[in-house]
Design a protein around this motif. Structure first.
Motif, short mmCIF file in Angstrom:
data_model
loop_
_atom_site.label_atom_id
_atom_site.label_comp_id
_atom_site.label_asym_id
_atom_site.label_seq_id
_atom_site.Cartn_x
_atom_site.Cartn_y
_atom_site.Cartn_z
N LYS A 1 -2.87 7.89 10.67
CA LYS A 1 -4.32 8.08 10.73
C LYS A 1 -4.86 8.30 9.32
O LYS A 1 -4.20 8.94 8.49
N LYS B 1 3.25 11.09 3.50
CA LYS B 1 3.91 10.23 2.50
C LYS B 1 5.18 9.61 3.05
O LYS B 1 5.36 8.39 3.00
N SER B 2 6.05 10.47 3.57
CA SER B 2 7.31 9.94 4.11
C SER B 2 7.02 9.03 5.30
O SER B 2 7.67 8.00 5.48
#
Ligand SMILES: Nc1ncnc2c1ncn2[C@@H]1O[C@H](COP(=O)(O)OP(=O)(O)OP(=O)(O)O)[C@@H](O)[C@H]1O
Ligand SMILES: [Mg+2]
Length: 507
Positions: free
Chosen positions: A195, A224-225
């Motif tokens: 999202k 991020k991951s």
């Protein structure tokens, strides 16, 4: 009587022809293998002896000498079992090789005479083709992979009896059909699940399209991951040449199989931050490719970048520049291809909240600087796209914004942009914009008056280096390609300039 059988060896991921010369002579019975064999090659004697007997042949009662030429190169592994067996049987006139002058043999034997698959078959098959060998006898399980070296007749062998039947002409083994590549489904998680973070997603799309190195920096739990794991779903399709180059490396590592002889999707490697420098670049006394080579033509993802040992990050510098890595040993040096797209993720400081609007960061300026100093300047200077990944606003998370694009839609744009690059550079040029050299930069990254003014202003303001300048041009070229534009325009350049490292990373 002496009989020579052609076989193949491996040096790094390069195959080369080897001749197994087998001599039977009078004297006390013995069995020696010379030509710099390693322990596995020496043990071939026991496997060959047993396989000959259990396949119904006589093991010659004479002095047997096998020389693996060229004798000054180290021979490793079990591929020489089969050529040694064939050589001994032919030297003892139990088999005839008259019709097989232009054939090569590789394969490991089991004690009962069956053939076991070996690793590194594709590079060896390609070397056989280059050397003008017409036919390659391989263990049946390796046959699909060997047929990838188009234009070579591949004979799949299950056991020694079957091979003997073929060589005597009693029962010919039909050549293996060329392995057909089916369209490969894209698996794994999808970008539609992420999202918000439109800016970061756009940056990853640009990176995937042009093969640029990316650094994502942001507070914990911002995604991020999550986004990095979804990167494989938007990477461009591989050309056949790229797929073969990847398959050669995976083959040498024994990571290909009968069912999956070819690497068809771009690799995505995410080594843990405790990895050693040797694990990263490859090594060992009998050198093997490391993570950066397994990521060749794909992505190397370093999550929590500052946690990696500094020597591990340092060894990346040269491969990032050259696209290959060299490992030197007493026995000589080997070179592995390692041209990958580097994707890194990190928090902006030790506690992770530096710059967060809530003011939660408990780090002192000094500790922030110490944390970031683990990333060397030259390393950061090689990253094309830096993107900030801020924490999500509640509205973005609660789903009151329109749903995100799916990976398939993004990948279609990435593929289109990559097709433009392939057409522009041709088969012998760079594979993508990130690999453009000075000549391509001159020919394809011309700037008009407005763009020149824009970048001149940025040059001093951002303290750009010459390398940084070229990088901005490459990224701008990719953005123009995504836009379907023939020339770089001011809006493309302006977006590329946004991807410069933020102030606190440049200090
Ligand atoms: N943009 C997002 N959309 C949907 N879910 C998200 C988003 N960001 C984070 N999440 C949720 O939070 C989890 C943690 O996110 P992720 O591991 O990507 O954070 P991170 O930025 O890597 O954090 P860290 O810096 O601690 O490694 C995800 O598995 C996902 O469930
Ligand atoms: Mg993370």
């Amino acid at each position: 009587m002496v009989c020579s059988v052609i076989s193949l060896g491996l040096r790094g991921v390069e195959g080369y022809p080897v001749t197994a010369e087998c001599a039977l002579s009078g004297g006390l019975p013995s069995f020696d293998v010379v030509g710099l064999p390693d322990a596995a090659v020496k043990e071939a004697r026991e496997r060959v002896r047993s396989a000959i007997k259990s396949s119904g042949f006589d093991f010659p009662v004479s002095r047997i000498t096998v020389n693996l030429a060229p004798a000054d190169r180290r021979k490793a592994g079990t591929v020489y079992d089969l050529p040694i067996l064939v050589g001994i049987l032919a030297a003892g006139s139990q088999l005839s090789l008259k019709t097989e002058r232009d054939s090569a043999f590789i394969g490991e034997l089991s004690l009962d005479g069956r053939l076991r698959p070996v690793s590194g078959v594709l590079p060896m098959a390609l070397a056989a083709k280059r050397a003008g060998i017409a036919r390659l006898f391989v263990p049946a399980d390796n046959a699909p992979e060997a047929t990838l070296a188009d234009g070579l007749e591949v004979i799949p062998v299950h056991n020694v009896r079957e091979l003997a039947g073929h060589l005597t002409g009693e029962q010919l083994i039909p050549p293996a059909p060329v392995w057909e590549q089916e369209p490969s489904p894209v698996q794994g998680p999808d970008f539609s699940e992420v999202k918000g973070q439109e800016h970061a997603k756009r940056a990853l799309e640009v990176a995937a399209a042009g093969g640029h190195h990316v650094l994502m920096s942001g507070s914990p739990g911002s995604g991020k991951s999550m986004m990095a794991k979804r990167l494989p779903s938007i990477l461009p399709d591989m050309t056949r040449a790229e797929a073969l180059a990847c398959t050669e490396i995976y083959s040498v590592m024994g990571l290909t199989s009968k069912e999956h002889p070819m690497v068809r999707r771009r690799p995505f490697r995410a080594p843990h931050h405790t990895i050693s420098a040797a694990g990263m670049t490859g090594g060992g006394s009998n050198p093997k490719p490391g993570e950066i080579s397994l990521a060749h033509n794909g992505v190397l993802f370093l999550d929590e970048l500052p946690e990696f040992h500094s020597d591990v990050l340092e060894v990346l510098r040269q491969p990032l520049e050259d696209g290959r890595t060299q490992i030197s040993r007493v026995s000589g040096s080997v070179t592995y291809p390692s041209r990958f797209m580097l994707v890194c993720a990190m928090n902006p400081c030790k506690c992770g909240w530096y710059g967060h609007p809530s003011g939660r960061c408990t780090c002192t300026e000094q500790s922030v600087r110490r944390y970031l100093s683990r990333l060397s300047g030259p390393m950061l200077d090689r990253i094309d796209i830096c993107v900030d990944v801020p924490s999500l606003e509640y509205d973005e998370l609660s789903g009151s914004v329109p749903p995100s694009e799916s990976s398939a839609v993004i990948r279609a744009r990435v593929n289109a942009a990559r097709a433009v690059q392939l057409a522009r550079f041709g088969p012998d040029g760079p594979a993508c914009n990130a690999q453009m050299g000075p000549r391509e930069l001159r020919d394809y990254c011309g700037l008009d008056q407005t763009c020149r003014q824009l970048i001149r202003g940025a040059y001093d303001r951002l303290g750009l280096t010459a390398r940084g300048y070229d990088r901005i041009l490459r990224v701008a070229r990719t953005i123009a390609d995504l836009d379907g534009a023939a020339d770089i325009a001011a809006n493309h350049l302006a977006e590329a300039l946004q991807y410069r490292p933020p102030e606190h990373l440049r200090a």
